[in-house]
Design an enzyme around this catalytic site. Structure first.
Site, mmCIF file in Angstrom:
data_model
loop_
_atom_site.group_PDB
_atom_site.id
_atom_site.type_symbol
_atom_site.label_atom_id
_atom_site.label_comp_id
_atom_site.label_asym_id
_atom_site.label_seq_id
_atom_site.Cartn_x
_atom_site.Cartn_y
_atom_site.Cartn_z
ATOM 1 N N HIS A 194 0.877 -1.165 0.000
ATOM 2 C CA HIS A 194 0.000 0.000 0.000
ATOM 3 C C HIS A 194 0.920 1.221 0.000
ATOM 4 O O HIS A 194 2.017 1.165 0.572
ATOM 5 C CB HIS A 194 -0.852 0.069 1.268
ATOM 6 C CG HIS A 194 -1.748 -1.125 1.484
ATOM 7 N ND1 HIS A 194 -1.365 -2.216 2.205
ATOM 8 C CD2 HIS A 194 -3.020 -1.366 1.078
ATOM 9 C CE1 HIS A 194 -2.357 -3.092 2.242
ATOM 10 N NE2 HIS A 194 -3.377 -2.613 1.557
ATOM 11 N N ASP A 253 2.330 1.838 3.399
ATOM 12 C CA ASP A 253 3.238 0.837 3.985
ATOM 13 C C ASP A 253 4.672 1.330 3.803
ATOM 14 O O ASP A 253 5.570 0.971 4.565
ATOM 15 C CB ASP A 253 3.138 -0.519 3.270
ATOM 16 C CG ASP A 253 1.781 -1.177 3.435
ATOM 17 O OD1 ASP A 253 1.081 -0.865 4.406
ATOM 18 O OD2 ASP A 253 1.432 -2.011 2.570
ATOM 19 N N MET A 301 2.963 -5.717 -7.696
ATOM 20 C CA MET A 301 1.629 -5.135 -7.438
ATOM 21 C C MET A 301 1.738 -3.987 -6.441
ATOM 22 O O MET A 301 2.547 -4.033 -5.513
ATOM 23 C CB MET A 301 0.708 -6.241 -6.896
ATOM 24 C CG MET A 301 -0.676 -5.804 -6.501
ATOM 25 S SD MET A 301 -0.807 -5.215 -4.788
ATOM 26 C CE MET A 301 -1.486 -6.662 -3.969
ATOM 27 N N GLU A 361 -10.693 -6.280 -5.197
ATOM 28 C CA GLU A 361 -10.703 -7.313 -4.148
ATOM 29 C C GLU A 361 -11.933 -7.168 -3.263
ATOM 30 O O GLU A 361 -12.159 -6.126 -2.667
ATOM 31 C CB GLU A 361 -9.420 -7.191 -3.314
ATOM 32 C CG GLU A 361 -9.353 -8.191 -2.176
ATOM 33 C CD GLU A 361 -8.037 -8.106 -1.409
ATOM 34 O OE1 GLU A 361 -7.052 -7.550 -1.945
ATOM 35 O OE2 GLU A 361 -8.015 -8.588 -0.263
ATOM 36 N N LYS A 372 -14.553 -8.357 -0.081
ATOM 37 C CA LYS A 372 -14.586 -8.908 1.284
ATOM 38 C C LYS A 372 -15.955 -8.591 1.862
ATOM 39 O O LYS A 372 -16.453 -7.485 1.678
ATOM 40 C CB LYS A 372 -13.467 -8.263 2.103
ATOM 41 C CG LYS A 372 -13.348 -8.731 3.536
ATOM 42 C CD LYS A 372 -12.044 -8.191 4.120
ATOM 43 C CE LYS A 372 -11.965 -8.308 5.602
ATOM 44 N NZ LYS A 372 -10.678 -7.806 6.122
ATOM 45 N N GLU A 415 -9.522 -13.233 -2.739
ATOM 46 C CA GLU A 415 -8.745 -13.670 -1.568
ATOM 47 C C GLU A 415 -9.440 -14.865 -0.938
ATOM 48 O O GLU A 415 -10.639 -14.805 -0.629
ATOM 49 C CB GLU A 415 -8.595 -12.540 -0.543
ATOM 50 C CG GLU A 415 -7.908 -13.052 0.731
ATOM 51 C CD GLU A 415 -7.486 -11.980 1.717
ATOM 52 O OE1 GLU A 415 -6.980 -10.938 1.288
ATOM 53 O OE2 GLU A 415 -7.658 -12.226 2.925
ATOM 54 N N HIS A 451 -11.378 -14.208 2.272
ATOM 55 C CA HIS A 451 -12.587 -13.393 2.147
ATOM 56 C C HIS A 451 -13.756 -14.214 1.599
ATOM 57 O O HIS A 451 -14.900 -14.026 2.021
ATOM 58 C CB HIS A 451 -12.311 -12.174 1.261
ATOM 59 C CG HIS A 451 -11.260 -11.264 1.828
ATOM 60 N ND1 HIS A 451 -10.758 -10.181 1.155
ATOM 61 C CD2 HIS A 451 -10.609 -11.283 3.029
ATOM 62 C CE1 HIS A 451 -9.853 -9.576 1.904
ATOM 63 N NE2 HIS A 451 -9.739 -10.234 3.037
ATOM 64 N N ASP A 471 -4.979 -13.477 -3.804
ATOM 65 C CA ASP A 471 -4.483 -13.396 -2.427
ATOM 66 C C ASP A 471 -4.667 -14.762 -1.773
ATOM 67 O O ASP A 471 -5.805 -15.185 -1.491
ATOM 68 C CB ASP A 471 -5.243 -12.330 -1.634
ATOM 69 C CG ASP A 471 -4.696 -10.931 -1.875
ATOM 70 O OD1 ASP A 471 -3.782 -10.774 -2.706
ATOM 71 O OD2 ASP A 471 -5.189 -9.985 -1.221
ATOM 72 N N ASP A 511 -11.680 -11.951 9.970
ATOM 73 C CA ASP A 511 -10.684 -12.153 8.912
ATOM 74 C C ASP A 511 -9.396 -12.715 9.515
ATOM 75 O O ASP A 511 -8.598 -11.976 10.084
ATOM 76 C CB ASP A 511 -10.419 -10.798 8.245
ATOM 77 C CG ASP A 511 -9.573 -10.914 6.990
ATOM 78 O OD1 ASP A 511 -9.350 -12.037 6.515
ATOM 79 O OD2 ASP A 511 -9.132 -9.873 6.499
ATOM 80 N N ASP A 559 -6.774 -14.487 8.110
ATOM 81 C CA ASP A 559 -5.508 -14.355 7.356
ATOM 82 C C ASP A 559 -4.450 -15.365 7.800
ATOM 83 O O ASP A 559 -3.286 -15.025 8.012
ATOM 84 C CB ASP A 559 -4.948 -12.918 7.461
ATOM 85 C CG ASP A 559 -5.767 -11.914 6.667
ATOM 86 O OD1 ASP A 559 -6.451 -12.318 5.704
ATOM 87 O OD2 ASP A 559 -5.715 -10.719 6.997
ATOM 88 N N ASP A 591 -1.356 -13.155 1.274
ATOM 89 C CA ASP A 591 -1.881 -12.055 2.088
ATOM 90 C C ASP A 591 -2.285 -12.651 3.430
ATOM 91 O O ASP A 591 -3.466 -12.900 3.687
ATOM 92 C CB ASP A 591 -3.071 -11.391 1.384
ATOM 93 C CG ASP A 591 -3.496 -10.116 2.109
ATOM 94 O OD1 ASP A 591 -2.846 -9.758 3.102
ATOM 95 O OD2 ASP A 591 -4.485 -9.496 1.679
HETATM 96 C C1 XLS Z 1 -7.697 -6.929 3.905
HETATM 97 C C2 XLS Z 1 -7.225 -7.096 2.557
HETATM 98 C C3 XLS Z 1 -6.040 -6.238 2.196
HETATM 99 C C4 XLS Z 1 -5.911 -6.151 0.709
HETATM 100 C C5 XLS Z 1 -5.059 -5.041 0.219
HETATM 101 O O1 XLS Z 1 -8.472 -7.691 4.420
HETATM 102 O O2 XLS Z 1 -6.961 -8.437 2.289
HETATM 103 O O3 XLS Z 1 -4.894 -6.729 2.811
HETATM 104 O O4 XLS Z 1 -5.454 -7.341 0.179
HETATM 105 O O5 XLS Z 1 -5.523 -3.806 0.628
HETATM 106 MG MG MG Z 2 -7.947 -11.291 4.611
HETATM 107 MG MG MG Z 3 -6.167 -9.283 0.559
#
Ligand code: XLS
Ligand code: MG
Ligand code: MG
Length: 361
Positions: free
Chosen positions: A56, A59, A90, A183, A185, A219, A222, A247, A257, A259, A289
């Protein structure tokens, strides 16, 4: 110790700066790991054998950095990437962290906030282009509601469309050559997020001014949050030429979430996903991710990153074994009705003969 599951550049394994720098903070608990600078982060990614790093805007560059600070940070980051042998495939934009986005970014009610969101994204595109990225992900983390009293959801869709159309024109104007990957979610951090699944975005994209420039970034976590089969979303995106990025992580359905490390929660489902990506010849980045458990230290983060890639390669190996296995292929060949055509193209005579046919139910 090196073995056949060692990551190599051709595997295109990438991590977000935010994934390995994740400090284990959650809504109920503070950070448990020290901060990891972007430059140290790419060194870590080089050490574990990754190919790419994604980011991002914030970041890397603090939101309040001056132009001179920004340029210095970018220069030093480019050197760090070069030293680590890491590329930037990316880039994306944070339209969720700053308090200004509490009511959304492209869909916020305040037109100043919406304009700022577009400006911030244009600058993030400048940054991504400077770092060599060709994929631009848009995750609308704040594009949603806790109550639908605030706006009509179809108005939000129109605002989102206008924002993305504008960014596509900027992409053309600047000759950046980005492909946008949207993306989805279903929720978190908002109570409900617009465009909750990859399928919703696949319906939205054809309504854009430049649909050819826009695809999706499904993702795993998600889709699982929504209780869906992530592979089915990925496959539908692939089938219509819209799988621009992916992702990879893992997630139990019906949870926040999570991850998790790739394939650590639903290994069987992830086997089918890897097999699909390899069978169809998906050539894009395999982006993880995900983040390490909160109980891990920095060495645990390295183990986590290595584990994501290793799990992928183990599943890839198993997929190849599945394809080569005579017994499995023998059983599959006994399945009736191969091919994707059912009745062919419509014609009046063809339909008459179909209507006249007697089927042995
Ligand atoms: C958050 C998202 C984020 C995206 C990028 O849940 O997965 O990390 O991939 O902004
Ligand atoms: Mg996630
Ligand atoms: Mg993501």
């Amino acid at each position: 110790m090196s073995d056949r599951y060692d990551p190599r550049p051709e595997h295109k394994f990438s991590f977000g700066l935010w994934t390995t720098a994740n400090r284990g903070r959650d809504p109920f608990g503070d950070s448990v790991r020290p901060s990891l600078s972007p430059n140290d982060n790419v060194a870590l990614l080089g050490e574990v054998g990754a190919w790419g790093v994604n980011l991002h805007d914030n970041d890397l560059v603090p939101i309040d950095a001056t132009a001179a600070e920004r340029d210095r940070i970018v220069r030093e980051f480019q050197s760090a990437c070069k030293a680590a042998g890491i590329v930037v495939p990316m880039a994306t934009v944070s339209l969720f962290f700053d308090p200004i986005f509490k009511d959304g970014a492209f869909t916020a009610n305040d037109p100043e906030v919406r304009a700022y969101a577009v400006q911030k994204t244009m600058r993030a595109m400048d940054l991504g282009a400077e770092l060599g990225a060709k994929i631009f992900v848009l995750w609308g983390g704040r594009e949603g509601t806790e109550t639908d009293a605030c706006r009509r959801p179809d108005e939000a869709v129109k605002r989102l469309r206008e924002g993305i159309d504008y960014l596509c024109e900027y992409n053309i104007d600047k000759k950046y050559g980005f492909k946008f990957a949207l993306e989805a979610k279903p929720n978190e951090p908002r109570g409900d997020i617009y465009m909750p699944t990859t399928g919703a975005y696949l319906g939205f994209i054809p309504t854009l001014a430049h649909p050819e420039m826009v695809g999706v970034n499904p993702e795993v976590a998600h889709e699982h949050m929504a209780g869906l089969n992530a592979l089915h979303a990925v496959a539908q995106a692939w089938e219509c030429g819209k799988l621009f990025h992916i992702d990879l992580n893992d997630q139990n359905p019906g949870r926040y979430d999570q991850d998790f490390r790739f394939a650590s929660a639903t290994p069987k489902a992830m086997f089918w996903l890897v097999k699909f990506l390899e069978d169809v010849g998906y050539a894009g980045p395999r982006h993880f991710d995900a983040h390490a458990y909160r109980t891990e230290d920095l060495n645990g983060v390295k183990d986590f990153a290595r584990g994501c890639m290793r799990s992928y390669l183990i599943l890839k190996d198993k997929a190849a074994r599945w394809n080569a296995d005579k017994e499995i292929q023998g059983i599959l060949s006994e399945l009736p009705g191969k091919g994707t055509s059912t009745v062919g193209k419509y014609s009046p005579s063809g339909s008459a003969s179909l209507l006249g046919k007697t089927f042995d139910r």
